[in-house]
Design a protein around this motif. Structure first.
Motif, PDB file in Angstrom:
ATOM      1  N   GLY A 133       0.860  -1.187   0.000  1.00 35.52           N
ATOM      2  CA  GLY A 133       0.000   0.000   0.000  1.00 35.52           C
ATOM      3  C   GLY A 133       0.889   1.226   0.000  1.00 35.52           C
ATOM      4  N   ARG A 134       0.757   2.064   1.020  1.00 38.74           N
ATOM      5  CA  ARG A 134       1.623   3.238   1.152  1.00 38.74           C
ATOM      6  C   ARG A 134       2.735   3.026   2.166  1.00 38.74           C
ATOM      7  NH1 ARG A 134      -2.039   8.395   2.005  1.00 38.74           N
ATOM      8  NH2 ARG A 134      -0.101   8.873   3.053  1.00 38.74           N
ATOM      9  N   ALA A 135       2.766   1.833   2.771  1.00 37.45           N
ATOM     10  CA  ALA A 135       3.733   1.551   3.833  1.00 37.45           C
ATOM     11  C   ALA A 135       5.008   0.938   3.265  1.00 37.45           C
ATOM     12  CB  ALA A 135       3.122   0.595   4.849  1.00 37.45           C
ATOM     13  N   ARG A 136       6.126   1.434   3.712  1.00 36.86           N
ATOM     14  CA  ARG A 136       7.449   0.915   3.328  1.00 36.86           C
ATOM     15  C   ARG A 136       7.896  -0.044   4.422  1.00 36.86           C
ATOM     16  NH1 ARG A 136      10.695   1.649  -1.220  1.00 36.86           N
ATOM     17  NH2 ARG A 136       9.690   3.654  -1.364  1.00 36.86           N
ATOM     18  N   ARG A 137       8.341  -1.247   4.028  1.00 40.50           N
ATOM     19  CA  ARG A 137       8.823  -2.242   4.985  1.00 40.50           C
ATOM     20  C   ARG A 137      10.188  -2.750   4.547  1.00 40.50           C
ATOM     21  NH1 ARG A 137       5.509  -0.102   7.465  1.00 40.50           N
ATOM     22  NH2 ARG A 137       3.636  -0.962   8.396  1.00 40.50           N
ATOM     23  N   ILE A 138      11.063  -2.980   5.529  1.00 40.38           N
ATOM     24  CA  ILE A 138      12.414  -3.462   5.279  1.00 40.38           C
ATOM     25  C   ILE A 138      12.515  -4.857   5.888  1.00 40.38           C
ATOM     26  CG2 ILE A 138      14.873  -3.089   5.742  1.00 40.38           C
ATOM     27  CD1 ILE A 138      12.560  -0.161   5.980  1.00 40.38           C
ATOM     28  N   PRO A 139      12.833  -5.870   5.079  1.00 40.97           N
ATOM     29  CA  PRO A 139      12.991  -7.211   5.639  1.00 40.97           C
ATOM     30  C   PRO A 139      14.135  -7.237   6.654  1.00 40.97           C
ATOM     31  CG  PRO A 139      12.806  -7.307   3.244  1.00 40.97           C
ATOM     32  CD  PRO A 139      12.961  -5.865   3.618  1.00 40.97           C
ATOM     33  N   ALA A 140      13.913  -7.894   7.793  1.00 37.22           N
ATOM     34  CA  ALA A 140      14.930  -7.972   8.839  1.00 37.22           C
ATOM     35  C   ALA A 140      16.207  -8.605   8.306  1.00 37.22           C
ATOM     36  CB  ALA A 140      14.394  -8.767  10.025  1.00 37.22           C
ATOM     37  N   ARG A 141      16.076  -9.562   7.403  1.00 42.70           N
ATOM     38  CA  ARG A 141      17.234 -10.218   6.795  1.00 42.70           C
ATOM     39  C   ARG A 141      18.135  -9.199   6.094  1.00 42.70           C
ATOM     40  NH1 ARG A 141      14.532 -12.564   3.436  1.00 42.70           N
ATOM     41  NH2 ARG A 141      14.978 -11.251   1.670  1.00 42.70           N
ATOM     42  N   THR A 142      17.533  -8.220   5.425  1.00 44.45           N
ATOM     43  CA  THR A 142      18.290  -7.168   4.743  1.00 44.45           C
ATOM     44  C   THR A 142      19.072  -6.330   5.746  1.00 44.45           C
ATOM     45  OG1 THR A 142      16.667  -7.044   2.966  1.00 44.45           O
ATOM     46  CG2 THR A 142      18.063  -5.127   3.276  1.00 44.45           C
ATOM     47  N   LEU A 143      18.442  -6.003   6.859  1.00 49.60           N
ATOM     48  CA  LEU A 143      19.118  -5.211   7.888  1.00 49.60           C
ATOM     49  C   LEU A 143      20.272  -6.012   8.490  1.00 49.60           C
ATOM     50  CD1 LEU A 143      19.173  -2.564   9.441  1.00 49.60           C
ATOM     51  CD2 LEU A 143      17.578  -3.588  11.067  1.00 49.60           C
ATOM     52  N   THR A 144      20.046  -7.288   8.746  1.00 50.87           N
ATOM     53  CA  THR A 144      21.099  -8.152   9.284  1.00 50.87           C
ATOM     54  C   THR A 144      22.273  -8.234   8.317  1.00 50.87           C
ATOM     55  OG1 THR A 144      19.446  -9.451  10.484  1.00 50.87           O
ATOM     56  CG2 THR A 144      21.597 -10.483  10.134  1.00 50.87           C
ATOM     57  N   ASP A 145      21.987  -8.412   7.031  1.00 46.96           N
ATOM     58  CA  ASP A 145      23.049  -8.475   6.017  1.00 46.96           C
ATOM     59  C   ASP A 145      23.832  -7.166   5.958  1.00 46.96           C
ATOM     60  OD1 ASP A 145      22.209 -11.035   5.426  1.00 46.96           O
ATOM     61  OD2 ASP A 145      21.159 -10.451   3.581  1.00 46.96           O
ATOM     62  N   TYR A 146      23.141  -6.047   6.060  1.00 45.86           N
ATOM     63  CA  TYR A 146      23.776  -4.736   6.028  1.00 45.86           C
ATOM     64  C   TYR A 146      24.745  -4.583   7.207  1.00 45.86           C
ATOM     65  CZ  TYR A 146      24.239   0.352   6.054  1.00 45.86           C
ATOM     66  OH  TYR A 146      24.747   1.634   6.056  1.00 45.86           O
ATOM     67  N   ILE A 147      24.314  -4.993   8.387  1.00 49.47           N
ATOM     68  CA  ILE A 147      25.158  -4.900   9.583  1.00 49.47           C
ATOM     69  C   ILE A 147      26.360  -5.838   9.455  1.00 49.47           C
ATOM     70  CG2 ILE A 147      25.233  -5.353  12.070  1.00 49.47           C
ATOM     71  CD1 ILE A 147      22.239  -4.438  12.098  1.00 49.47           C
ATOM     72  N   HIS A 148      26.138  -7.052   8.982  1.00 47.65           N
ATOM     73  CA  HIS A 148      27.235  -8.022   8.832  1.00 47.65           C
ATOM     74  C   HIS A 148      28.275  -7.554   7.840  1.00 47.65           C
ATOM     75  CE1 HIS A 148      25.674 -11.686  11.034  1.00 47.65           C
ATOM     76  NE2 HIS A 148      24.782 -10.756  11.231  1.00 47.65           N
ATOM     77  N   HIS A 149      27.850  -6.834   6.831  1.00 47.64           N
ATOM     78  CA  HIS A 149      28.776  -6.286   5.842  1.00 47.64           C
ATOM     79  C   HIS A 149      29.828  -5.402   6.515  1.00 47.64           C
ATOM     80  CE1 HIS A 149      30.329  -4.373   2.236  1.00 47.64           C
ATOM     81  NE2 HIS A 149      30.077  -3.206   2.801  1.00 47.64           N
ATOM     82  N   PHE A 150      29.381  -4.582   7.458  1.00 40.52           N
ATOM     83  CA  PHE A 150      30.302  -3.688   8.156  1.00 40.52           C
ATOM     84  C   PHE A 150      31.145  -4.415   9.193  1.00 40.52           C
ATOM     85  CE2 PHE A 150      27.333  -0.625   6.384  1.00 40.52           C
ATOM     86  CZ  PHE A 150      28.233   0.245   5.810  1.00 40.52           C
ATOM     87  N   GLU A 151      30.593  -5.453   9.783  1.00 42.28           N
ATOM     88  CA  GLU A 151      31.367  -6.255  10.736  1.00 42.28           C
ATOM     89  C   GLU A 151      32.510  -6.973  10.031  1.00 42.28           C
ATOM     90  OE1 GLU A 151      27.916  -7.323  14.014  1.00 42.28           O
ATOM     91  OE2 GLU A 151      28.427  -8.798  12.493  1.00 42.28           O
ATOM     92  N   GLU A 152      32.253  -7.474   8.828  1.00 42.62           N
ATOM     93  CA  GLU A 152      33.280  -8.181   8.062  1.00 42.62           C
ATOM     94  C   GLU A 152      34.354  -7.231   7.564  1.00 42.62           C
ATOM     95  OE1 GLU A 152      31.091 -10.203   5.053  1.00 42.62           O
ATOM     96  OE2 GLU A 152      30.245 -11.652   6.448  1.00 42.62           O
ATOM     97  N   ALA A 153      33.970  -5.999   7.269  1.00 41.27           N
ATOM     98  CA  ALA A 153      34.923  -5.018   6.744  1.00 41.27           C
ATOM     99  C   ALA A 153      35.850  -4.491   7.842  1.00 41.27           C
ATOM    100  CB  ALA A 153      34.163  -3.855   6.095  1.00 41.27           C
ATOM    101  N   ALA A 154      35.440  -4.620   9.091  1.00 41.89           N
ATOM    102  CA  ALA A 154      36.237  -4.083  10.201  1.00 41.89           C
ATOM    103  C   ALA A 154      37.411  -4.957  10.568  1.00 41.89           C
ATOM    104  CB  ALA A 154      35.358  -3.905  11.422  1.00 41.89           C
TER     105      ALA A 154
END
Length: 59
Positions: free
Chosen positions: A38-59
């Motif tokens: 509808g008009r609501a934007r939703r972000i899958p939790a898996r996407t957020l987890t992947d985004y965070i892991h990307h930065f953990e691996e880069a550190a």
């Protein structure tokens, strides 16, 4: 957080401690995937987890 959970923009803001505009910038640039229901934007939790892991691996 379950992988199949859908998060709202305010929930993502709170978890990452970032502004609304930064969340939408991440979506716009493709760093976070989102879906629109509808008009609501939703972000899958898996996407957020992947985004965070990307930065953990880069550190």
């Amino acid at each position: 957080m379950r992988d199949d959970e859908l998060l709202t923009v305010p929930e993502v803001m709170a978890r990452l401690k970032i502004s609304r505009s930064t969340v939408y910038d991440l979506i716009r640039t493709g760093r976070l995937t989102s879906i629109t229901i509808g008009r609501a934007r939703r972000i899958p939790a898996r996407t957020l987890t992947d985004y965070i892991h990307h930065f953990e691996e880069a550190a």
